[in-house]
Enzyme design. Structure first.
Site, short mmCIF file in Angstrom:
data_model
loop_
_atom_site.label_atom_id
_atom_site.label_comp_id
_atom_site.label_asym_id
_atom_site.label_seq_id
_atom_site.Cartn_x
_atom_site.Cartn_y
_atom_site.Cartn_z
N ALA A 1003 0.98 -0.95 0.08
CA ALA A 1003 -0.12 0.01 0.11
C ALA A 1003 0.91 1.14 -0.07
O ALA A 1003 1.50 1.73 1.04
CB ALA A 1003 -0.85 -0.14 1.27
N THR A 1004 1.18 1.64 -1.13
CA THR A 1004 2.18 2.87 -1.39
C THR A 1004 1.76 4.05 -0.72
O THR A 1004 2.57 4.72 -0.35
CB THR A 1004 2.42 3.19 -2.93
OG1 THR A 1004 1.04 3.29 -3.63
CG2 THR A 1004 3.26 1.95 -3.52
N CYS A 1005 0.45 4.15 -0.31
CA CYS A 1005 0.01 5.33 0.22
C CYS A 1005 0.27 5.59 1.55
O CYS A 1005 0.57 6.65 2.25
CB CYS A 1005 -1.51 5.74 -0.02
SG CYS A 1005 -2.39 4.15 0.80
N MET A 1006 0.56 4.23 2.31
CA MET A 1006 1.02 4.30 3.75
C MET A 1006 2.43 3.61 3.71
O MET A 1006 2.73 3.21 5.03
CB MET A 1006 0.00 3.30 4.35
CG MET A 1006 -1.32 3.83 4.42
SD MET A 1006 -2.39 2.98 5.60
CE MET A 1006 -2.46 1.53 4.60
#
Length: 1037
Positions: A1003-1006
């Site tokens: 999860a690149t956003c996190m």
């Protein structure tokens, strides 16, 4: 007695405690004093009346007596001197005594008699050839007192007659004797006869004339006839007026002259040299003044007046022609001739520099060659308090007077002055030898003169000759190095007490001159001269210079600043430099030292010769860094003016905090994300251009969310929490800056720069460059590192800087080698048949472009090869890409302020864009990683994971980082600044075969990696490599 109710009977009481008798006494004394003063005034009035009456009666008697003597003279000698013979001029005759006694210049008959007397005198001298025998007879020694008196009186009467009738005879003042025997000619030639240097009374006559302020009379005569002179043609012959002046100026009081001391206010320098363009009126006088040692004496007299702080100049003729400016122009014009003489003394050069410094400092700013007024300290910091409430009257010099001064301080003059001053000084001396008095005098005089010259005259005329044709740089550097080693700066401060106050540090003026000259030299030298030949300074000396400049700059900006942090601004103020010369020079030095250190840092970035930490100030600490992040503080001002004093990591922290503050301001107002992009992966550039170009500047600062569409037209499953946008930015920048697209080209080192022929490929190429500038700025604004290696000369355009010859090797090393060959070519360059044109070759189409107007017809020669070389470099590095760079910069500055970028040099700016090119620091990433889902730092899966990642190739490490964060490069300052911190979460609750068959996901956003608990290192490596290299977008699950 009881109170009756009548107030008139109340006893009067003086609250002052004085009795009535005492009041009467005071009144009596006051009346007596007034009476005494009245009687004194009457006595003074009577005495004044008696004196006036006495004077009037005396003058009346003298006038009557003169009339009698005049009548007797006319009866004896005739009204036109018909009865005068040679003996009448002798000591036994009454002729001269009577004439001198009754002569009145305003009387027409007297004037005619004097003119006729001069005519007869010249005729008798021509007949006998001996003036002395005419006046003294056979025995001068016995009658010398009378003869001397009559001769000097006759000379003064002649001069006075010309002066008092100057308006009536102004047409005759500059007439040559051959043209006409006018009254003026006869009178002035008579004076010339009487002050002939061969005569024994010459010094006595000239001394008497000077005591009677003869030069003041000459000044008024010259100014009266000056306008008429414009209508006369210049001639090689000498007018009588010029001849008399040429004879008088020899009398300086120096042996063999025995003239007495004359007040400087009435001297030749003050009265004649302040006449505008006096040498145009008297070319022969200029030759006499400059070539016979007189210039040295008169300049020394002016230097003495300067030391005594005496104002000896007459009133200005007009605002356009102030006396000090006229004196400066005339003095410099003649001094150039004096300096060229082989017997020119060192003392004369020191005096000339001191007087010129004083006069130049009083000048208003000159106009440069392009017609714009030169801005004194245009980029310098000056305190508001220095000029608050002061509106000095603007002085605008006459254009011809400006030209005279500028033309006088030409390359030849500077070369001669520095040669005389530094002629006996070796540019190389041991560090243990402190400078002697002569060297201190030479350095002090030259630095004071050049400092004021830099701030008054156009620099383009003088910098090149100082840098390349004089020994100024090595001499000044050797002097500064020895003074710094031996702490001898105080000797220079004492020497320059007339220019600076005693508490000013001695290194101020040398640095004020050395820094701009050496900086100019660095823009012209090539890489071979700087690195291999080590000219003009060795690399060891440059390292020492960096330390001296750094310490001086820190002292001026932080330890002992001259300006307060809340009142600093950019101004152009001549008055401020006169009011506070020390503060002005301190601000000047802080400016030029900053520029030079910045340029030396650029040279160090090209090829390192000293550790980068040598540029950092020793006093930078956490307090300074915290202050530097706040506007309107002294530390923040230092960060803007001299950012290299602050370590790179500290500046990056300030930069990121500024970006975070702006992002927070714009993000906090957004309830939902307004800007959502729908991007087709196979049309990423076109879609991004169309959608991003429609956004306002305000929208660009806000968050943007991206939805990708795959090649089948289906939206990918990922939800953009920031990671998809990072992936989008990395992909779009890779596509947009690809050389195959035609907007950018590569250097031999695979560095990108704008394609000069981009307009031949894309019709809207300039709009694309604006878009690419915005794109790069958005990546930096969001803290996303992108793998785009730019050429240094293009990055300098983001800082709005100019590129020079030494930047050319990165673009075209072959062209650079050819230009350096030309620079050092010993033969006749004109034989190479080169012209001021350059051939552009873009996509097989050749065009010829002139480097300057008329360049096709101007051949390159040994004299103009240096300008040719720099024009070629300028064309390739600046001119060809000016439009593309300008539009790119406009787009870039929509999001990134100039102040933010100015904190970094080009090398550091590349690090801000792309991060370090070194391998990924896996240990740093491990130290700043969180764990979830049952994992911890000592879990066996985690141990295997870090071993696998550490053994990856650099390419796989970058792919892994992109897989988990959306960007292939880590934060510039390390992974502790990754937001949020990298986290590894256990995927699949059980360790079943089905769960272990899953691939890792992210999860690149996190910045989150979901890692199944693989049992072996081989299995973990296989699955992880497949996942990070699958390039499956956001459909992988």
């Amino acid at each position: 007695m009881f109170f009756s109710g009548d107030p008139s009977t109340r006893k009067r009481v003086d609250l002052g405690g004085r009795s009535t008798k005492e009041r009467d006494r005071q009144k009596l004394l006051e009346q007596t004093r007034l009476e005494r003063n009245r009687r004194l005034w009457l006595r003074q009035q009577n005495s004044a009346a008696i004196k006036i009456q006495k004077c009037f009666r005396g003058r009346k008697e003298v006038a009557a007596e003169r009339s009698k003597v005049r009548e007797q003279f006319f009866r004896t000698y005739g009204k036109l001197c018909q009865n005068v013979n040679r003996d009448c001029f002798g000591p036994d005759s009454e002729f001269l005594r009577q004439l001198i006694y009754f002569f009145d210049a305003q009387n027409v008959a007297d004037f005619s008699v004097l003119v006729e007397t001069c005519r007869l005198l010249q005729r008798f001298v021509q007949d006998s050839g001996d003036v002395m025998s005419i006046f003294a007879g056979l025995d001068y020694s016995c009658r010398h007192a009378l003869v001397d008196y009559r001769a000097k009186q006759l000379a003064y009467v002649c001069l006075k007659a010309v002066h008092q009738n100057r308006n009536q005879i102004k047409n005759q003042l500059f007439i040559l004797p051959e043209e006409s025997s006018t009254s003026t000619t006869l009178l002035l030639e008579a004076v010339a006869l009487l002050i002939d240097p061969k005569l024994p009374w010459a010094c006595k006559i000239v001394g008497y004339l000077l005591q009677r302020k003869a030069f003041t009379l000459f000044r008024e005569i010259v100014l009266t006839g000056k306008e008429i002179m414009k209508t006369h043609n210049c001639s090689a012959k000498v007018s009588p007026l010029e001849h008399v002046l040429a004879l008088i100026i020899f009398h300086t009081g120096q042996k063999p002259c025995i003239c007495s001391y004359i007040d400087p206010r009435w001297s030749f320098s003050s009265q004649i040299l302040t006449v505008p363009f006096v040498w145009q009126l008297f070319p022969y006088l200029k030759e006499v003044f400059a070539t016979r040692g007189l210039c040295e004496d008169y300049i020394h007299q002016m230097a003495l007046c300067l030391q005594n702080h005496a104002n000896v100049l007459p009133d200005d003729i007009s605002n356009e022609f102030p006396g000090y400016a006229c004196l400066l122009g005339n003095m410099l014009e003649s001094a150039g001739v004096a300096l060229s003489r082989p017997d020119c003394s060192f003392e004369m050069a020191v005096d000339l520099a001191a007087v010129s410094t004083f006069l130049l400092e009083a000048l208003p700013p000159m106009k440069s060659s392009n017609g714009e007024i030169k801005e004194k300290e245009s980029s310098m910091l000056v305190d508001d308090d220095m000029t608050a409430g002061v509106e000095p009257m603007e002085i605008v010099l006459n254009k011809d007077l400006e030209r005279q001064i500028c033309d006088a301080i030409d390359s030849r003059f500077l070369l001669q002055l520095t040669n005389v001053l530094f002629g006996g000084i070796s540019p190389v001396s041991g560090l243990l030898d402190g400078p002697d008095d002569k060297e201190v005098a030479a350095v002090g005089a030259s630095c004071a003169f050049l400092h004021v010259t830099f701030n008054t005259l156009p620099l383009e005329r003088i910098m090149t000759v100082l840098a390349y044709r004089t020994e100024l740089v090595p001499v000044l550097w050797n002097f500064m190095k020895r003074c710094h080693e031996n702490q001898k700066w105080s000797s220079l401060s004492e020497r320059l007490s007339y220019f600076l106050s005693g508490d000013a540090p001695g290194w101020l003026l040398p640095l004020a001159v050395f820094c701009p000259v050496y900086k100019h030299m660095l823009t012209i030298v090539d890489n071979e001269e700087f690195y291999e030949q080590e000219k003009p300074l060795s690399l060891k000396d440059i390292r020492y210079l960096i330390i001296i400049l750094r310490q001086a700059l820190w002292q001026l900006l932080w330890v002992n600043p001259t300006t307060s942090s809340n009142s600093v601004k950019h101004v152009m103020n001549t008055y401020a430099s006169k009011k506070n010369p020390v503060e002005f020079i301190q601000q000047r030095v802080s400016f030029v030292a900053s520029e030079l250190l910045s340029q030396l840092q650029d040279w160090n970035n090209r090829r390192q010769f000293t550790p980068p930490s040598d540029f950092h100030a020793d006093g930078v600490n956490d307090f300074f860094s915290s202050q530097a992040a706040m506007e309107n503080t002294r530390a923040n001002d230092i960060l803007k003016q001299a950012p290299f004093l602050v370590p790179f990591t500290s500046r990056v922290k300030i930069f990121t905090s500024q970006l975070a503050a702006v992002r927070q301001r714009h993000g906090s107002h957004a309830v939902y994300t307004r800007n959502r992009f729908r991007i087709r992966r196979d049309r990423i550039l076109e879609d991004a251009y169309n959608q991003m170009s429609a956004l306002s500047e305000e929208d660009l600062r806000g968050p943007i969310r991206v939805t990708f569409v795959n090649e089948f037209g289906v939206e990918e499953a990922g939800i953009d929490g920031g990671g998809i946008f990072k992936d989008f930015m990395e992909n779009i920048t890779r596509a947009a800056f690809d050389v195959q697209y035609g907007l950018f080209k590569e250097t031999a080192d695979h560095l990108l720069y704008p394609n000069p022929g981009s307009g031949m490929i894309h019709e809207q190429h300039l709009q694309f460059f604006h878009f690419l500038g915005t794109l790069l700025a958005k990546a930096m604004f969001e803290g996303i590192l992108v793998d785009i290696p730019f050429a240094t000369f293009f990055l300098s355009k983001l800082k709005q800087k100019y590129n020079y010859l030494n930047d050319l090797p990165s673009l075209d090393p072959e062209l650079y080698r050819h230009l350096i060959f030309l620079k050092h070519y010993k033969g006749d360059i004109s034989a190479l048949e080169l012209y001021f044109v350059i051939v552009n070759n873009e996509y097989g189409e050749q065009t010829e472009e002139e480097l300057l107007p008329g360049g096709k017809n101007q051949r390159v020669t040994n004299e103009n090869v240096i300008p040719f070389i720099h024009l070629v470099a300028n064309h390739r590095l600046n001119f060809q890409i000016r439009q593309q760079s300008s539009h790119f910069l406009r787009g870039f500055q929509q999001l990134i302020q100039k102040d933010w970028i100015d904190m970094f040099n080009e090398h550091e700016l590349q690090l801000l864009i792309s991060g370090s090119l070194e391998s990924l620091d896996v240990d740093d990433l491990r130290s700043h990683t969180n764990y979830a889902g049952g994992y911890h730092s000592e879990h066996y899966v985690i141990e295997m994971f870090w071993e696998v990642v550490k053994n990856f190739s650099l390419e796989n490490q970058k792919n892994f980082l992109k897989f988990v964060t959306g960007c292939s490069r880590g934060p510039l300052l390390g992974f502790r600044y990754l937001e949020p911190l990298f986290c590894i979460q256990r995927a699949a609750g059980s360790a079943s075969e089905e769960a272990l068959d899953r691939l890792p996901t992210s999860a690149t956003c996190m910045n989150l990696l979901k890692l199944p608990p693989y049992r072996s290192k081989e299995q973990l490596e296989k699955k992880l490599l497949y996942a990070i290299n699958a390039d499956a977008g956001f459909d992988l699950s």
